[in-house]
Design a protein around this motif. Structure first.
Motif, PDB file in Angstrom:
ATOM      1  N   MET A   1       0.839  -1.196   0.000  1.00 42.07           N
ATOM      2  CA  MET A   1       0.000   0.000   0.000  1.00 42.07           C
ATOM      3  C   MET A   1       0.885   1.261   0.000  1.00 42.07           C
ATOM      4  O   MET A   1       1.853   1.332   0.759  1.00 42.07           O
ATOM      5  CB  MET A   1      -0.884  -0.006   1.252  1.00 42.07           C
ATOM      6  CG  MET A   1      -2.259   0.561   1.024  1.00 42.07           C
ATOM      7  SD  MET A   1      -3.234   0.583   2.536  1.00 42.07           S
ATOM      8  CE  MET A   1      -4.237  -0.867   2.320  1.00 42.07           C
TER       9      MET A   1
ATOM     10  N   GLU B   1      -0.221   7.292   0.365  1.00 41.05           N
ATOM     11  CA  GLU B   1      -1.525   7.930   0.088  1.00 41.05           C
ATOM     12  C   GLU B   1      -2.669   6.952   0.334  1.00 41.05           C
ATOM     13  O   GLU B   1      -3.718   7.340   0.852  1.00 41.05           O
ATOM     14  CB  GLU B   1      -1.594   8.458  -1.357  1.00 41.05           C
ATOM     15  CG  GLU B   1      -0.766   9.697  -1.622  1.00 41.05           C
ATOM     16  CD  GLU B   1       0.733   9.408  -1.706  1.00 41.05           C
ATOM     17  OE1 GLU B   1       1.092   8.228  -1.999  1.00 41.05           O
ATOM     18  OE2 GLU B   1       1.535  10.315  -1.471  1.00 41.05           O
ATOM     19  N   GLU B   2      -2.464   5.705  -0.068  1.00 38.48           N
ATOM     20  CA  GLU B   2      -3.526   4.706   0.124  1.00 38.48           C
ATOM     21  C   GLU B   2      -3.805   4.470   1.613  1.00 38.48           C
ATOM     22  O   GLU B   2      -4.960   4.382   2.031  1.00 38.48           O
ATOM     23  CB  GLU B   2      -3.153   3.389  -0.565  1.00 38.48           C
ATOM     24  CG  GLU B   2      -3.420   3.426  -2.076  1.00 38.48           C
ATOM     25  CD  GLU B   2      -2.701   2.311  -2.847  1.00 38.48           C
ATOM     26  OE1 GLU B   2      -2.906   2.238  -4.059  1.00 38.48           O
ATOM     27  OE2 GLU B   2      -1.924   1.546  -2.239  1.00 38.48           O
TER      28      GLU B   2
ATOM     29  N   LYS C   1      -5.714   7.346   2.940  1.00 37.57           N
ATOM     30  CA  LYS C   1      -7.109   7.283   2.520  1.00 37.57           C
ATOM     31  C   LYS C   1      -7.873   6.273   3.396  1.00 37.57           C
ATOM     32  O   LYS C   1      -8.992   6.544   3.843  1.00 37.57           O
ATOM     33  CB  LYS C   1      -7.183   6.870   1.036  1.00 37.57           C
ATOM     34  CG  LYS C   1      -8.529   7.132   0.402  1.00 37.57           C
ATOM     35  CD  LYS C   1      -8.427   7.133  -1.128  1.00 37.57           C
ATOM     36  CE  LYS C   1      -9.807   7.128  -1.759  1.00 37.57           C
ATOM     37  NZ  LYS C   1     -10.360   5.775  -1.992  1.00 37.57           N
ATOM     38  N   GLU C   2      -7.212   5.163   3.637  1.00 33.85           N
ATOM     39  CA  GLU C   2      -7.826   4.118   4.466  1.00 33.85           C
ATOM     40  C   GLU C   2      -8.155   4.648   5.867  1.00 33.85           C
ATOM     41  O   GLU C   2      -9.259   4.443   6.394  1.00 33.85           O
ATOM     42  CB  GLU C   2      -6.849   2.946   4.558  1.00 33.85           C
ATOM     43  CG  GLU C   2      -7.398   1.719   5.262  1.00 33.85           C
ATOM     44  CD  GLU C   2      -6.311   0.657   5.420  1.00 33.85           C
ATOM     45  OE1 GLU C   2      -6.323  -0.319   4.651  1.00 33.85           O
ATOM     46  OE2 GLU C   2      -5.459   0.814   6.315  1.00 33.85           O
TER      47      GLU C   2
END
Lengths: 413, 141
Positions: free
Chosen positions: B1, B4-5, B8-9
């Protein structure tokens, strides 16, 4: 709130209405302000006085021939007289405007150090001093090769007078002690402390930052040589404070800061300094602050210090009782004579976490070491949560504090 | 991941609580509790990031070109935010860490904990995470 105010010594509801900020919402909740020990809120009259100064009075003081300047000079000197009366000083020129307690102490430490302290001399402070009443003396000691002596305290947070007596000697050049501890709330027996020092001809400086908002201070009655406080803890503006000094001492001390306003004559060869108080008031002062501070004192006087003391005692008693009932909570500072300041820790919880949850509930307390790190070391704790009350606080707010603490404990444990 | 991911999570995770602070803080406290403690041998003064009030210990090491962070704090809410930072930044390359914007803190409504005047040591911790990454990067060049 109305149901419980009947028996009170003054009408706390109308008192609260004088303080615009107290009706503010914080995090969606009505503000419960229990951090007056850090800075007190301002009544409308103080806000108006400062506003009026900038709108209608602004001019430089002690300088101009023009009407505005003369009028504001009168207002500023009237403010000095108001402060003189508040402290019961003998002369108005014994009242020096500074930026706050910190600067007042720095002034005395620096000027006294320059003239009177030599290698091997000693300066006495106590174990419960705010950093502002430690560091200036530490600097003097480092510069002059003098020694800082510290009066120990008991577990309850009281000065050990017998130990203090032992520290006083012919080497002692100054005793600097707090009137009321900002962390513990302890009211020190300053009159006795002064008497004992004077028996040996030693001057005493009292840090009164936490005392002047809570009780009548009579500098002549105490026979204090120096007494310092900040305007903002006394419901006045920030950035203004007072140094009271006995005339004979202020005349003896050299100026601290020099510049405009402190002189009689200047040539490149020699400067003749002005008389008191201007000798210690270099540069354009915080004029609005001085005028605002006098308005704050007028406000406090309109309520009456005796009433304030009595009411705050009631709040302290109520809060102490309620807090003591919380499991795992330990009050730090259990002196017999206490002002309305309560520090506490809760077993297994960090003060910062408790303070963060309380803040979410709109309750403002102070957390941390309160600028008294040596005191935290003495109690072997990283810090405390401190609730400090003023006369605008209520028992209902203490109930909200208790409920808030209970909630924090539930969430954090 | 990617960083940024993960950000976001986390943002989505916190969105479940809406504007309700209590759930958000309870979650943070849980995260603090679940943060694997830093190895005691690293819980030393030289690993200490001093806030005025809470303490944060931070240790970093380089493994297969990625920086691994472990940390601890004596305050549980601080520790919860530390856990989020580690989740986002640990196990990434120095470049990725140095360039991370960390906008999620604002989005999840915890910005107040990262104000420079806040005495919890978190701002210094992020700075230290980036400094460590920069040091590893420089060493490799």
């Amino acid at each position: 709130m109305n149901s419980t105010i009947k028996d009170r010594v003054f009408d706390v509801v109308s008192v609260r209405e004088s303080f615009p900020i107290l009706s503010k919402k914080v995090n969606g909740k009505t503000l419960v302000y229990l951090d007056s020990g850090a800075t007190a809120q301002k009544p409308q009259t103080v806000i108006d006085a400062v506003d009026n100064y900038y709108r209608n009075q602004n001019a430089n003081i002690h300088r101009g021939v023009h009407t505005l300047s003369q009028d504001v000079t009168v207002a500023y000197e009237n403010a000095r007289a108001t402060i003189q009366n508040y402290l019961n000083a003998k002369y108005p020129h014994e009242i020096i405007f500074t930026s706050g307690t910190t600067e007042s102490i720095n002034l005395v430490a620096s000027s006294l150090g320059k003239k009177f302290v030599q290698a091997g001399d000693e300066i006495i402070i106590s174990a419960m001093e705010h950093h502002s009443n430690i560091l200036p003396w530490q600097v003097v000691c480092e510069e002059k090769g003098a020694v800082l002596k510290v009066i120990p305290i008991s577990e309850k947070g009281e000065i050990l007078l017998e130990e203090y007596k032992k520290l006083l000697s012919s080497k002692t050049k100054m005793v600097a002690i707090t009137h009321i501890s900002n962390t513990l709330g302890t009211i020190n027996p300053v009159k006795q402390i002064v008497e004992l020092a004077h028996e040996k001809g030693i001057p005493v400086l009292i840090d009164g930052a936490q005392a002047v908002p809570h009780q009548k201070v009579d500098v002549q009655g105490l026979d204090a040589d120096f007494y310092c406080f900040s305007g903002h803890k006394l419901f006045g503006p920030t950035g203004v404070g007072i140094l009271y000094g006995k005339e004979k001492w202020l005349n003896e001390l050299p100026p601290y800061k020099v510049g405009g306003g402190t002189i009689k004559t200047v040539t490149f060869e020699k400067t003749v300094y002005a008389d008191l108080p201007l000798k210690f008031e270099a540069g354009t002062p915080h004029i609005a602050g001085g005028i605002g501070l006098a308005a704050a004192i007028d406000y406090v006087n309109s309520i009456g210090l005796e009433n304030i003391k009595e009411y705050e005692k009631e709040l302290l008693h109520y809060a102490t009782e309620k807090l003591s009932a919380i499991s795992g909570l330990k009050i730090i500072g259990n002196a017999k004579e206490k002002a309305s300041v309560i520090s506490f820790v809760i077993e297994g919880l960090h003060p910062l976490d408790i303070g963060t949850i309380l803040d979410k509930l709109g309750i403002a307390v102070r957390t941390g070491h309160h600028c008294t790190q040596p005191l935290m070391e003495f109690y072997c704790i990283p810090g405390t949560v401190r609730a400090s009350f003023a006369f605008y606080n209520t028992k209902e707010e203490i109930d909200l504090l208790i409920a808030g603490i209970e909630k924090a404990v539930k969430m954090l444990k | 991941m990617t960083i940024e991911e993960t950000e976001k999570e986390i943002t989505e995770e916190f969105e479940l609580f809406g504007d309700e602070w209590e759930g958000k803080y309870e979650h943070l406290i849980d995260l603090g509790r679940s943060l694997p403690m830093i190895d005691v041998t690293y819980k030393t003064d030289d690993k200490l990031i001093k806030g005025c009030q809470s303490k944060v210990w931070l240790h970093s090491e380089m493994k297969d070109g990625k920086v691994i962070f472990t940390a601890d704090s004596d305050a549980i809410i601080t520790k919860g935010i530390v856990a989020l930072m580690i989740r986002v930044l640990s196990n990434h390359t120095p470049d990725e860490i140095i360039n991370a914007q960390l906008g999620f803190i604002d989005k999840v409504g915890l910005k107040e904990h990262l104000s420079p005047t806040r005495a919890n040591g978190l701002v210094s911790m992020i700075k230290q995470m980036k400094m460590d990454s920069l040091a590893y990067k420089t060493k490799n060049i």
